[in-house]
Design a protein around this motif. Structure first.
Motif, mmCIF file in Angstrom:
data_model
loop_
_atom_site.group_PDB
_atom_site.id
_atom_site.type_symbol
_atom_site.label_atom_id
_atom_site.label_comp_id
_atom_site.label_asym_id
_atom_site.label_seq_id
_atom_site.Cartn_x
_atom_site.Cartn_y
_atom_site.Cartn_z
ATOM 1 N N LEU A 99 17.190 65.046 -8.607
ATOM 2 C CA LEU A 99 18.271 64.239 -8.051
ATOM 3 C C LEU A 99 18.898 64.935 -6.844
ATOM 4 O O LEU A 99 19.271 64.275 -5.866
ATOM 5 N N LYS A 100 19.006 66.260 -6.906
ATOM 6 C CA LYS A 100 19.501 67.020 -5.750
ATOM 7 C C LYS A 100 18.586 66.792 -4.549
ATOM 8 O O LYS A 100 19.045 66.511 -3.437
ATOM 9 N N LYS A 101 17.280 66.909 -4.781
ATOM 10 C CA LYS A 101 16.308 66.735 -3.699
ATOM 11 C C LYS A 101 16.333 65.314 -3.146
ATOM 12 O O LYS A 101 16.221 65.107 -1.941
ATOM 13 N N ALA A 102 16.478 64.325 -4.024
ATOM 14 C CA ALA A 102 16.528 62.933 -3.577
ATOM 15 C C ALA A 102 17.751 62.693 -2.699
ATOM 16 O O ALA A 102 17.665 61.988 -1.691
ATOM 17 N N PHE A 103 18.879 63.283 -3.070
ATOM 18 C CA PHE A 103 20.087 63.117 -2.254
ATOM 19 C C PHE A 103 19.897 63.749 -0.878
ATOM 20 O O PHE A 103 20.224 63.146 0.139
ATOM 21 N N LYS A 104 19.328 64.934 -0.847
ATOM 22 C CA LYS A 104 19.142 65.656 0.417
ATOM 23 C C LYS A 104 18.050 65.026 1.283
ATOM 24 O O LYS A 104 18.054 65.177 2.495
ATOM 25 N N ASN A 135 16.306 53.019 -0.508
ATOM 26 C CA ASN A 135 15.906 51.664 -0.879
ATOM 27 C C ASN A 135 17.070 50.836 -1.392
ATOM 28 O O ASN A 135 16.868 49.808 -2.034
ATOM 29 N N ASN A 136 18.272 51.322 -1.184
ATOM 30 C CA ASN A 136 19.482 50.648 -1.627
ATOM 31 C C ASN A 136 19.569 50.552 -3.149
ATOM 32 O O ASN A 136 20.165 49.623 -3.690
ATOM 33 N N GLN A 137 18.966 51.494 -3.846
ATOM 34 C CA GLN A 137 19.009 51.554 -5.306
ATOM 35 C C GLN A 137 20.017 52.611 -5.732
ATOM 36 O O GLN A 137 20.225 53.600 -5.045
ATOM 37 N N MET A 138 20.626 52.408 -6.894
ATOM 38 C CA MET A 138 21.589 53.382 -7.415
ATOM 39 C C MET A 138 20.871 54.684 -7.751
ATOM 40 O O MET A 138 19.816 54.675 -8.376
ATOM 41 N N LEU A 139 21.455 55.794 -7.342
ATOM 42 C CA LEU A 139 20.902 57.116 -7.611
ATOM 43 C C LEU A 139 21.972 57.947 -8.307
ATOM 44 O O LEU A 139 22.953 58.342 -7.685
ATOM 45 N N PRO A 140 21.816 58.189 -9.615
ATOM 46 C CA PRO A 140 22.785 59.057 -10.291
ATOM 47 C C PRO A 140 22.595 60.486 -9.786
ATOM 48 O O PRO A 140 21.467 60.963 -9.681
ATOM 49 N N LEU A 141 23.658 61.148 -9.446
ATOM 50 C CA LEU A 141 23.559 62.501 -8.912
ATOM 51 C C LEU A 141 23.882 63.552 -9.959
ATOM 52 O O LEU A 141 23.152 64.529 -10.116
ATOM 53 N N LEU A 165 25.017 69.808 -4.427
ATOM 54 C CA LEU A 165 24.537 68.949 -3.343
ATOM 55 C C LEU A 165 24.766 69.568 -1.967
ATOM 56 O O LEU A 165 24.456 68.939 -0.953
ATOM 57 N N GLU A 166 25.299 70.773 -1.955
ATOM 58 C CA GLU A 166 25.572 71.506 -0.714
ATOM 59 C C GLU A 166 26.371 70.645 0.249
ATOM 60 O O GLU A 166 25.995 70.442 1.402
ATOM 61 N N LEU A 167 27.509 70.156 -0.225
ATOM 62 C CA LEU A 167 28.340 69.254 0.568
ATOM 63 C C LEU A 167 29.245 69.984 1.549
ATOM 64 O O LEU A 167 29.811 69.346 2.436
ATOM 65 N N GLY A 168 29.386 71.277 1.376
ATOM 66 C CA GLY A 168 30.234 72.046 2.293
ATOM 67 C C GLY A 168 31.654 71.537 2.295
ATOM 68 O O GLY A 168 32.257 71.323 1.253
#
Length: 191
Positions: A99-104, A135-141, A165-168
């Motif tokens: 999920l981390k990789k998908a967000f990044k 793809n405009n699909q929900m992604l639980p983080l 998520l390395e959001l800084g």
């Protein structure tokens, strides 16, 4: 035994509903205490003893981290010990590496935070962070189970999400929540 399948399919049903069902099908009145005991015996057979399962939460964390390298799993227990020298559960956080990789890798930089009540055998709150992928699909983080939803637990949860998520400092990030001041206070003061 007669109502086992019904209890399995509706584990959150109320005791009075069980009483009504027995009265309707068998034309027998069952008191609230007896109905509750019968339902609890069946739920314990179905789900096992949740207290015993919680004693193995650290084993679960270790197995989760072993089978999902790069993931984050944090278990918080009370400082003081209770019966048998064991510490009591406070909170549990999970953020899988995939999920981390998908967000990044291209998810939208808009994260929604929310919480909801957990009902049933184990009570508490479920805190979640979600976004939408390419793809405009929900992604639980990430998600966490906590005893109560308050400023402290939200700060703890958001701090872990920011790190994972390395959001800084949150530049080019939009957050959505319904918590108003509590959330803004929590997010802006976490370093």
């Amino acid at each position: 035994e007669r109502y086992k399948d019904r209890i399995i399919s509706e584990p959150g049903s109320r005791v009075f509903q069980f009483q009504i069902l027995v009265k309707k099908e068998l034309n027998v009145y069952v008191g609230r205490t007896i109905a509750r005991k019968a339902r609890n015996i069946m739920l314990k057979q179905i789900m096992g003893d949740h207290v015993e399962e919680f004693k193995r939460i650290l084993d679960y964390r270790d197995e989760l981290l072993k089978t999902n390298p790069g993931s984050t799993c944090v278990v918080r227990l009370t400082e003081e010990t209770f019966e048998g020298g064991r510490k009591m559960f406070q909170s549990f956080y999970i953020c899988f590496d995939a999920l981390k990789k998908a967000f990044k890798a291209g998810a939208r930089r808009c994260i929604g935070f929310d919480g909801c009540f957990l009902k049933g055998v184990s009570r508490g709150q479920l805190l979640v962070a979600v976004c939408k992928d390419g793809n405009n699909q929900m992604l639980p983080l990430a998600w966490a189970v906590v005893e109560v939803e308050n400023t402290f637990t939200w700060k703890w949860f958001i701090k872990l999400v920011r790190h994972d998520l390395e959001l800084g400092n949150g530049i080019e990030l939009t957050t959505i929540t319904d918590m108003q001041k509590v959330f803004l206070f929590s997010f802006s003061f976490i370093h």
